[in-house]
Design a protein around this motif. Structure first.
Motif, PDB file in Angstrom:
ATOM      1  N   THR A 123      -5.853   5.841 -11.185  1.00  0.00           N
ATOM      2  CA  THR A 123      -7.040   6.100 -10.370  1.00  0.00           C
ATOM      3  C   THR A 123      -7.983   7.063 -11.045  1.00  0.00           C
ATOM      4  N   ALA A 177       0.838  -1.207   0.000  1.00  0.00           N
ATOM      5  CA  ALA A 177       0.000   0.000   0.000  1.00  0.00           C
ATOM      6  C   ALA A 177       0.876   1.261   0.000  1.00  0.00           C
ATOM      7  N   SER A 178       1.920   1.283   0.815  1.00  0.00           N
ATOM      8  CA  SER A 178       2.819   2.447   0.858  1.00  0.00           C
ATOM      9  C   SER A 178       3.541   2.625  -0.466  1.00  0.00           C
ATOM     10  N   THR A 217       2.571   1.534  -3.412  1.00  0.00           N
ATOM     11  CA  THR A 217       1.600   1.905  -4.438  1.00  0.00           C
ATOM     12  C   THR A 217       1.212   3.375  -4.319  1.00  0.00           C
ATOM     13  N   ASP A 218       1.000   3.859  -3.100  1.00  0.00           N
ATOM     14  CA  ASP A 218       0.688   5.276  -2.900  1.00  0.00           C
ATOM     15  C   ASP A 218       1.817   6.158  -3.428  1.00  0.00           C
ATOM     16  N   SER A 233       1.855   5.939  -7.332  1.00  0.00           N
ATOM     17  CA  SER A 233       0.743   6.693  -7.906  1.00  0.00           C
ATOM     18  C   SER A 233       1.009   8.196  -7.842  1.00  0.00           C
TER      19      SER A 233
END
Length: 163
Positions: free
Chosen positions: A163, A101-102, A104-105, A108
């Motif tokens: 996104t 998650a980190s 990917t954030d 992105s």
């Protein structure tokens, strides 16, 4: 806690990276000995060229995940996930989820639109983790890695993060 390593964090980087290479030598394209020979400047250089995220439990690093962006301008929207490792006693606790998650954030927010990775065809737990996270198999490299005279196929997986 997930920590995004900076060039001065080489001791933390060394600790968890060398542990990973020693614990799971079949899982990586390099050997611990390859990394043990590196000077501190070379470790620091790797932290400058690759985004590295480490999971910290108390004061100990317990997991690592790296992100290497493609260099050519027409491929700069893609990045590879590398150096993935979670200590055996931390597997199944959500550490890998938090690292991903980190990463990917960060990806992105950096304009990366696609994440890619290679995983051993003989690692069903990792393949399942990546599938659950939205990765799909896009290829197979027969005999992708050779370790102690034994060949391992590598599955190539990708996931869009637009996104």
């Amino acid at each position: 806690m997930i920590h995004h390593l900076q060039p001065d964090d080489i001791e933390t980087f060394k600790s968890i990276r060398l542990e990973a290479l020693r614990q799971d030598p079949d899982a990586f394209a390099t050997y611990a000995e390859d990394w043990e020979r590196l000077s501190d400047d070379e470790w620091r250089s790797r932290l400058k060229s690759t985004q590295v995220f480490v999971a910290i439990e108390g004061t100990e690093p317990v997991g690592i995940m790296g992100l290497m962006r493609q260099a050519p301008s027409k491929a700069a929207h893609r990045a590879s996930i590398i150096m993935v490792y979670v200590r055996p006693d931390q597997r199944g606790t959500g550490v890998a989820d938090r690292l991903l998650a980190s990463l990917t954030d960060f990806a992105s927010g950096s304009g990366i639109r696609q994440l890619e990775l290679m995983v051993s065809a003989e690692n069903p737990a990792a393949i399942g983790f990546y599938r659950k996270a939205g990765f799909e198999q896009v290829g197979l490299i027969p005999n992708g890695l050779l370790h102690e005279g034994r060949a391992f196929d590598q599955i190539v997986m990708a996931r869009s993060i637009i996104t």
